[in-house]
Each structure stands twice: as C-alpha cells, then as structure tokens.
Design a protein around this motif. Sequence first.
Motif, PDB file in Angstrom:
ATOM      1  N   ILE A   1       0.842  -1.179   0.000  1.00  0.00           N
ATOM      2  CA  ILE A   1       0.000   0.000   0.000  1.00  0.00           C
ATOM      3  C   ILE A   1       0.885   1.239   0.000  1.00  0.00           C
ATOM      4  CG2 ILE A   1      -1.698   1.278   1.335  1.00  0.00           C
ATOM      5  CD1 ILE A   1      -2.910  -1.436   2.102  1.00  0.00           C
ATOM      6  N   THR A   2       1.963   1.194   0.792  1.00  0.00           N
ATOM      7  CA  THR A   2       2.894   2.313   0.798  1.00  0.00           C
ATOM      8  C   THR A   2       4.313   1.815   1.082  1.00  0.00           C
ATOM      9  OG1 THR A   2       3.433   4.449   1.842  1.00  0.00           O
ATOM     10  CG2 THR A   2       2.386   2.817   3.225  1.00  0.00           C
ATOM     11  N   GLY A   3       5.288   2.455   0.464  1.00  0.00           N
ATOM     12  CA  GLY A   3       6.678   2.084   0.690  1.00  0.00           C
ATOM     13  C   GLY A   3       7.190   2.593   2.014  1.00  0.00           C
ATOM     14  N   SER A   4       7.156   3.911   2.177  1.00  0.00           N
ATOM     15  CA  SER A   4       7.557   4.558   3.415  1.00  0.00           C
ATOM     16  C   SER A   4       6.388   5.395   3.886  1.00  0.00           C
ATOM     17  CB  SER A   4       8.780   5.437   3.169  1.00  0.00           C
ATOM     18  OG  SER A   4       9.246   5.971   4.380  1.00  0.00           O
ATOM     19  N   ASN A   5       6.089   5.319   5.184  1.00  0.00           N
ATOM     20  CA  ASN A   5       4.875   5.954   5.676  1.00  0.00           C
ATOM     21  C   ASN A   5       5.141   6.778   6.929  1.00  0.00           C
ATOM     22  OD1 ASN A   5       1.932   6.228   5.558  1.00  0.00           O
ATOM     23  ND2 ASN A   5       2.001   5.169   7.510  1.00  0.00           N
ATOM     24  N   PHE A   6       4.617   8.005   6.924  1.00  0.00           N
ATOM     25  CA  PHE A   6       4.664   8.871   8.090  1.00  0.00           C
ATOM     26  C   PHE A   6       3.248   9.264   8.512  1.00  0.00           C
ATOM     27  CE2 PHE A   6       8.708   9.296   6.082  1.00  0.00           C
ATOM     28  CZ  PHE A   6       9.609   9.397   7.107  1.00  0.00           C
ATOM     29  N   GLY A   7       2.240   8.740   7.836  1.00  0.00           N
ATOM     30  CA  GLY A   7       0.847   9.097   8.094  1.00  0.00           C
ATOM     31  C   GLY A   7       0.073   7.926   8.650  1.00  0.00           C
ATOM     32  N   TYR A   8      -1.175   7.814   8.216  1.00  0.00           N
ATOM     33  CA  TYR A   8      -2.070   6.789   8.735  1.00  0.00           C
ATOM     34  C   TYR A   8      -2.542   5.859   7.626  1.00  0.00           C
ATOM     35  CZ  TYR A   8      -2.161   9.604  12.916  1.00  0.00           C
ATOM     36  OH  TYR A   8      -1.786  10.293  14.035  1.00  0.00           O
ATOM     37  N   VAL A   9      -2.508   4.564   7.912  1.00  0.00           N
ATOM     38  CA  VAL A   9      -3.094   3.544   7.055  1.00  0.00           C
ATOM     39  C   VAL A   9      -4.081   2.800   7.947  1.00  0.00           C
ATOM     40  CG1 VAL A   9      -2.710   1.453   5.714  1.00  0.00           C
ATOM     41  CG2 VAL A   9      -1.021   3.305   5.646  1.00  0.00           C
ATOM     42  N   THR A  10      -5.340   2.788   7.557  1.00  0.00           N
ATOM     43  CA  THR A  10      -6.348   2.130   8.382  1.00  0.00           C
ATOM     44  C   THR A  10      -7.431   1.513   7.508  1.00  0.00           C
ATOM     45  OG1 THR A  10      -7.780   2.405  10.313  1.00  0.00           O
ATOM     46  CG2 THR A  10      -7.729   4.222   8.742  1.00  0.00           C
ATOM     47  N   ASN A  11      -8.067   0.475   8.028  1.00  0.00           N
ATOM     48  CA  ASN A  11      -9.159  -0.203   7.330  1.00  0.00           C
ATOM     49  C   ASN A  11      -8.770  -0.554   5.897  1.00  0.00           C
ATOM     50  OD1 ASN A  11     -10.805   0.193   9.648  1.00  0.00           O
ATOM     51  ND2 ASN A  11     -11.167   2.279   8.962  1.00  0.00           N
ATOM     52  N   SER A  12      -7.699  -1.310   5.759  1.00  0.00           N
ATOM     53  CA  SER A  12      -7.211  -1.645   4.427  1.00  0.00           C
ATOM     54  C   SER A  12      -6.671  -3.068   4.403  1.00  0.00           C
ATOM     55  CB  SER A  12      -6.119  -0.659   4.007  1.00  0.00           C
ATOM     56  OG  SER A  12      -5.056  -0.695   4.936  1.00  0.00           O
ATOM     57  N   TYR A  13      -6.521  -3.595   3.179  1.00  0.00           N
ATOM     58  CA  TYR A  13      -5.908  -4.898   3.024  1.00  0.00           C
ATOM     59  C   TYR A  13      -5.195  -4.975   1.688  1.00  0.00           C
ATOM     60  CZ  TYR A  13      -9.919  -6.350   0.111  1.00  0.00           C
ATOM     61  OH  TYR A  13     -10.874  -6.449  -0.867  1.00  0.00           O
ATOM     62  N   ASN A  14      -4.270  -5.933   1.609  1.00  0.00           N
ATOM     63  CA  ASN A  14      -3.546  -6.193   0.375  1.00  0.00           C
ATOM     64  C   ASN A  14      -3.695  -7.665   0.039  1.00  0.00           C
ATOM     65  OD1 ASN A  14      -1.611  -5.862  -1.826  1.00  0.00           O
ATOM     66  ND2 ASN A  14      -0.300  -7.123  -0.536  1.00  0.00           N
ATOM     67  N   LYS A  15      -3.960  -7.937  -1.231  1.00  0.00           N
ATOM     68  CA  LYS A  15      -4.035  -9.326  -1.684  1.00  0.00           C
ATOM     69  C   LYS A  15      -3.054  -9.612  -2.820  1.00  0.00           C
ATOM     70  CE  LYS A  15      -7.856  -8.602  -4.912  1.00  0.00           C
ATOM     71  NZ  LYS A  15      -9.193  -9.053  -5.288  1.00  0.00           N
ATOM     72  N   ALA A  16      -2.306  -8.625  -3.231  1.00  0.00           N
ATOM     73  CA  ALA A  16      -1.373  -8.783  -4.357  1.00  0.00           C
ATOM     74  C   ALA A  16      -0.100  -9.497  -3.918  1.00  0.00           C
ATOM     75  CB  ALA A  16      -1.014  -7.415  -4.924  1.00  0.00           C
ATOM     76  N   THR A  17       0.519 -10.212  -4.843  1.00  0.00           N
ATOM     77  CA  THR A  17       1.839 -10.792  -4.610  1.00  0.00           C
ATOM     78  C   THR A  17       2.879  -9.699  -4.823  1.00  0.00           C
ATOM     79  OG1 THR A  17       1.168 -12.989  -5.304  1.00  0.00           O
ATOM     80  CG2 THR A  17       3.521 -12.491  -5.425  1.00  0.00           C
ATOM     81  N   LEU A  18       3.759  -9.532  -3.859  1.00  0.00           N
ATOM     82  CA  LEU A  18       4.818  -8.538  -3.946  1.00  0.00           C
ATOM     83  C   LEU A  18       6.132  -9.260  -4.172  1.00  0.00           C
ATOM     84  CD1 LEU A  18       3.774  -6.472  -0.829  1.00  0.00           C
ATOM     85  CD2 LEU A  18       3.269  -5.954  -3.208  1.00  0.00           C
ATOM     86  N   THR A  19       6.850  -8.889  -5.224  1.00  0.00           N
ATOM     87  CA  THR A  19       8.126  -9.524  -5.522  1.00  0.00           C
ATOM     88  C   THR A  19       9.221  -8.478  -5.549  1.00  0.00           C
ATOM     89  OG1 THR A  19       7.014 -11.214  -6.846  1.00  0.00           O
ATOM     90  CG2 THR A  19       9.380 -10.961  -7.172  1.00  0.00           C
ATOM     91  N   LEU A  20      10.218  -8.677  -4.729  1.00  0.00           N
ATOM     92  CA  LEU A  20      11.385  -7.801  -4.679  1.00  0.00           C
ATOM     93  C   LEU A  20      12.573  -8.579  -5.211  1.00  0.00           C
ATOM     94  CD1 LEU A  20      12.960  -5.273  -3.675  1.00  0.00           C
ATOM     95  CD2 LEU A  20      13.235  -6.486  -1.511  1.00  0.00           C
TER      96      LEU A  20
END
Length: 131
Positions: A1-20
């Motif tokens: 959802i975010t790489g670097s975060n200084f704020g708020y993330v709420t009521n969320s989800y991720n279903k994607a495959t992340l490949t680094l």
Amino acid sequence: ITGSNFGYVTNSYNKATLTLTSDIKNGFHYVWYGGLVGDLEGGKVSDSYNWGTVVHNNNVSSTDEYYYIGGAIGNSSATISNVYYLDTVGFASHGKSVSSSDLSNLNINIGNYFMKDSNNINSGYPILKWQ
C-alpha cells in the motif's frame, strides 16, 4: 500500500503478490519491504491485513545489505494496532501472524469496517463493508 509511511493507514488490506528482486553488487543498501507498509517511520497502521505473498529474490554480493522484510510491515518505529498477515505469506513481520481460518472467519479484532466475504469477492477473506 505504501513504501515509506509517516501518516495513517487504516481499514485496508492487500491481496497482491509482492516480488522484490535485489541485484546489488557493491555498496551500502537498506531494503524495507512489506505487504502493507515497507517502512513505518511515524503515524499509525491499524485495522488492516495482508494475505498477498511476499517474495524476495536475492542476488546480492555486498556485505553492507540490510533487509527489513515483513508479511505486513517491514520495519516500524511507530504505532501498530490490529495489523495481521496470513501465516503463509513468506515472512514474519510487525503485526500478528494468523491462520487462513482465523482470518476468513474474522476470529481476529480488525475493527468495524470489515465483514465476512460471503460472496467470495476476496477469496473468502474479509472485505470492507462497502464492497
């Protein structure tokens, strides 16, 4: 959802495959990588979860390589509340590991904005009430 975060993330989800894929030969390098947030420097993540797979393909020949990889959050120095990741995503994390059964049956405290996925919109995992 975010790489670097200084704020708020709420009521969320991720279903994607992340490949680094790391292909670093020399140098000093940090990697922050997570299903929801890579690096939580400030703010807050709450009432959120990840069920997407986290993959890391490493081809690094440097000793100055530091990885912070997580199923939900890679690195955190901030507030985390009711944050979960599926126990099969690939990496431990800030947040709490949960089974597929506990996640799909809402046997976790994930806030009031989620409900069971009765119509299989999200492969049986909780959906936001507006979906």
